[in-house]
Design a protein around this motif. Structure first.
Motif, PDB file in Angstrom:
ATOM      1  N   THR A   8       0.827  -1.205   0.000  1.00  9.72           N
ATOM      2  CA  THR A   8       0.000   0.000   0.000  1.00  9.72           C
ATOM      3  C   THR A   8       0.864   1.258   0.000  1.00  9.72           C
ATOM      4  O   THR A   8       0.573   2.222  -0.723  1.00  9.72           O
ATOM      5  CB  THR A   8      -0.929   0.013   1.229  1.00  9.72           C
ATOM      6  N   GLY A   9       1.924   1.263   0.790  1.00  9.43           N
ATOM      7  CA  GLY A   9       2.817   2.414   0.837  1.00  9.43           C
ATOM      8  C   GLY A   9       3.500   2.665  -0.489  1.00  9.43           C
ATOM      9  O   GLY A   9       3.588   3.818  -0.948  1.00  9.43           O
ATOM     10  N   ARG A  10       3.969   1.604  -1.103  1.00  9.65           N
ATOM     11  CA  ARG A  10       4.624   1.760  -2.412  1.00  9.65           C
ATOM     12  C   ARG A  10       3.641   2.272  -3.448  1.00  9.65           C
ATOM     13  O   ARG A  10       3.964   3.131  -4.264  1.00  9.65           O
ATOM     14  CB  ARG A  10       5.221   0.432  -2.859  1.00  9.65           C
ATOM     15  N   ARG A  11       2.442   1.733  -3.424  1.00 19.20           N
ATOM     16  CA  ARG A  11       1.410   2.147  -4.383  1.00 19.20           C
ATOM     17  C   ARG A  11       1.057   3.629  -4.174  1.00 19.20           C
ATOM     18  O   ARG A  11       0.920   4.376  -5.146  1.00 19.20           O
ATOM     19  CB  ARG A  11       0.179   1.273  -4.211  1.00 19.20           C
ATOM     20  N   PHE A  12       0.920   4.041  -2.924  1.00 22.66           N
ATOM     21  CA  PHE A  12       0.600   5.435  -2.616  1.00 22.66           C
ATOM     22  C   PHE A  12       1.668   6.376  -3.161  1.00 22.66           C
ATOM     23  O   PHE A  12       1.352   7.370  -3.831  1.00 22.66           O
ATOM     24  CB  PHE A  12       0.456   5.622  -1.099  1.00 22.66           C
ATOM     25  N   PHE A  13       2.935   6.087  -2.887  1.00 26.10           N
ATOM     26  CA  PHE A  13       4.003   6.970  -3.354  1.00 26.10           C
ATOM     27  C   PHE A  13       4.140   6.949  -4.871  1.00 26.10           C
ATOM     28  O   PHE A  13       4.468   7.967  -5.481  1.00 26.10           O
ATOM     29  CB  PHE A  13       5.331   6.609  -2.682  1.00 26.10           C
ATOM     30  N   ILE A  15       1.625   6.503  -7.017  1.00 26.11           N
ATOM     31  CA  ILE A  15       0.514   7.324  -7.523  1.00 26.11           C
ATOM     32  C   ILE A  15       0.814   8.801  -7.329  1.00 26.11           C
ATOM     33  O   ILE A  15       0.586   9.617  -8.235  1.00 26.11           O
ATOM     34  CB  ILE A  15      -0.807   6.922  -6.834  1.00 26.11           C
ATOM     35  N   MET A  16       1.333   9.164  -6.172  1.00 25.11           N
ATOM     36  CA  MET A  16       1.677  10.565  -5.929  1.00 25.11           C
ATOM     37  C   MET A  16       2.777  11.032  -6.884  1.00 25.11           C
ATOM     38  O   MET A  16       2.742  12.168  -7.370  1.00 25.11           O
ATOM     39  CB  MET A  16       2.106  10.771  -4.479  1.00 25.11           C
ATOM     40  N   GLY A  17       3.747  10.176  -7.163  1.00 27.28           N
ATOM     41  CA  GLY A  17       4.793  10.526  -8.121  1.00 27.28           C
ATOM     42  C   GLY A  17       4.236  10.772  -9.504  1.00 27.28           C
ATOM     43  O   GLY A  17       4.639  11.718 -10.197  1.00 27.28           O
ATOM     44  N   CYS A  18       3.284   9.934  -9.903  1.00 23.38           N
ATOM     45  CA  CYS A  18       2.643  10.124 -11.218  1.00 23.38           C
ATOM     46  C   CYS A  18       1.834  11.413 -11.248  1.00 23.38           C
ATOM     47  O   CYS A  18       1.833  12.125 -12.263  1.00 23.38           O
ATOM     48  CB  CYS A  18       1.763   8.929 -11.552  1.00 23.38           C
ATOM     49  N   LEU A  19       1.141  11.733 -10.156  1.00 20.96           N
ATOM     50  CA  LEU A  19       0.388  12.987 -10.099  1.00 20.96           C
ATOM     51  C   LEU A  19       1.309  14.196 -10.188  1.00 20.96           C
ATOM     52  O   LEU A  19       1.020  15.155 -10.916  1.00 20.96           O
ATOM     53  CB  LEU A  19      -0.438  13.052  -8.812  1.00 20.96           C
ATOM     54  N   PHE A  20       2.409  14.157  -9.456  1.00 26.53           N
ATOM     55  CA  PHE A  20       3.370  15.266  -9.536  1.00 26.53           C
ATOM     56  C   PHE A  20       3.967  15.374 -10.937  1.00 26.53           C
ATOM     57  O   PHE A  20       4.225  16.476 -11.426  1.00 26.53           O
ATOM     58  CB  PHE A  20       4.478  15.121  -8.494  1.00 26.53           C
ATOM     59  N   PHE A  53       8.876   8.861  -6.187  1.00 26.41           N
ATOM     60  CA  PHE A  53       9.310   7.589  -6.765  1.00 26.41           C
ATOM     61  C   PHE A  53      10.421   6.950  -5.925  1.00 26.41           C
ATOM     62  O   PHE A  53      10.450   5.731  -5.746  1.00 26.41           O
ATOM     63  CB  PHE A  53       9.762   7.769  -8.218  1.00 26.41           C
ATOM     64  N   CYS A  54      11.319   7.759  -5.412  1.00 24.17           N
ATOM     65  CA  CYS A  54      12.369   7.231  -4.529  1.00 24.17           C
ATOM     66  C   CYS A  54      11.766   6.676  -3.246  1.00 24.17           C
ATOM     67  O   CYS A  54      12.166   5.605  -2.773  1.00 24.17           O
ATOM     68  CB  CYS A  54      13.390   8.318  -4.194  1.00 24.17           C
ATOM     69  N   LEU A  55      10.798   7.378  -2.679  1.00 28.11           N
ATOM     70  CA  LEU A  55      10.157   6.896  -1.454  1.00 28.11           C
ATOM     71  C   LEU A  55       9.345   5.628  -1.712  1.00 28.11           C
ATOM     72  O   LEU A  55       9.239   4.777  -0.828  1.00 28.11           O
ATOM     73  CB  LEU A  55       9.277   7.991  -0.849  1.00 28.11           C
ATOM     74  N   ALA A  56       8.776   5.500  -2.905  1.00 26.70           N
ATOM     75  CA  ALA A  56       8.065   4.266  -3.250  1.00 26.70           C
ATOM     76  C   ALA A  56       9.040   3.088  -3.241  1.00 26.70           C
ATOM     77  O   ALA A  56       8.707   1.992  -2.764  1.00 26.70           O
ATOM     78  CB  ALA A  56       7.398   4.389  -4.615  1.00 26.70           C
TER      79      ALA A  56
END
Length: 130
Positions: A8-13, A15-20, A53-56
């Motif tokens: 879930t954490g990887r998926r969240f980061f 998705i956020m990377g793609c949004l940014f 993406f790095c945090l993912a």
């Protein structure tokens, strides 16, 4: 404190990377079409995308917060300091000799973006190494 599981954490980061990244494309195209130049805030959006993406990639390791994670963070910040010093010297030389013409806002956003990208990229590199 409740933590997300690794998937879930990887998926969240991610998705956020793609949004940014999408925001970066929108802001960049708007700046280029309206003004013909980039303003500077596009770089911050791009660096936030890289950070996500790095945090993912790092989330499963950083979630544990063990000695290895602390060592990666310490060394990453240490190496980033030297890269930041090199960036500063190069930027000063380019600005002094007129090879680069930036506003104050563009200069600060460039340095902030380089700092964000360098710190999180160094975390990824060091996590593979240690």
């Amino acid at each position: 404190m409740m933590y997300m599981n690794s998937k879930t954490g990887r998926r969240f980061f991610t998705i956020m990377g793609c949004l940014f990244m999408l925001y970066t494309a929108i802001f960049s195209s708007a700046s280029l079409f309206s003004l013909g130049i980039l303003q500077g805030h596009e770089l911050i959006q791009l660096s936030m995308s890289v950070m996500c993406f790095c945090l993912a990639y790092l989330y499963p390791q950083f979630k544990q917060n063990d000695e290895r994670t602390k060592a990666i963070k310490e060394r990453g910040m240490f190496f980033s300091y030297f890269f930041f010093a090199v960036y500063s010297v190069i930027l000063m030389i380019l600005l002094q000799f007129g090879l680069l013409s930036l506003t104050g806002y563009q200069t600060i956003t460039l340095m902030a973006s380089l700092m964000i990208i360098t710190v999180f990229s160094s975390f990824v590199i060091l996590s593979k190494r240690y």
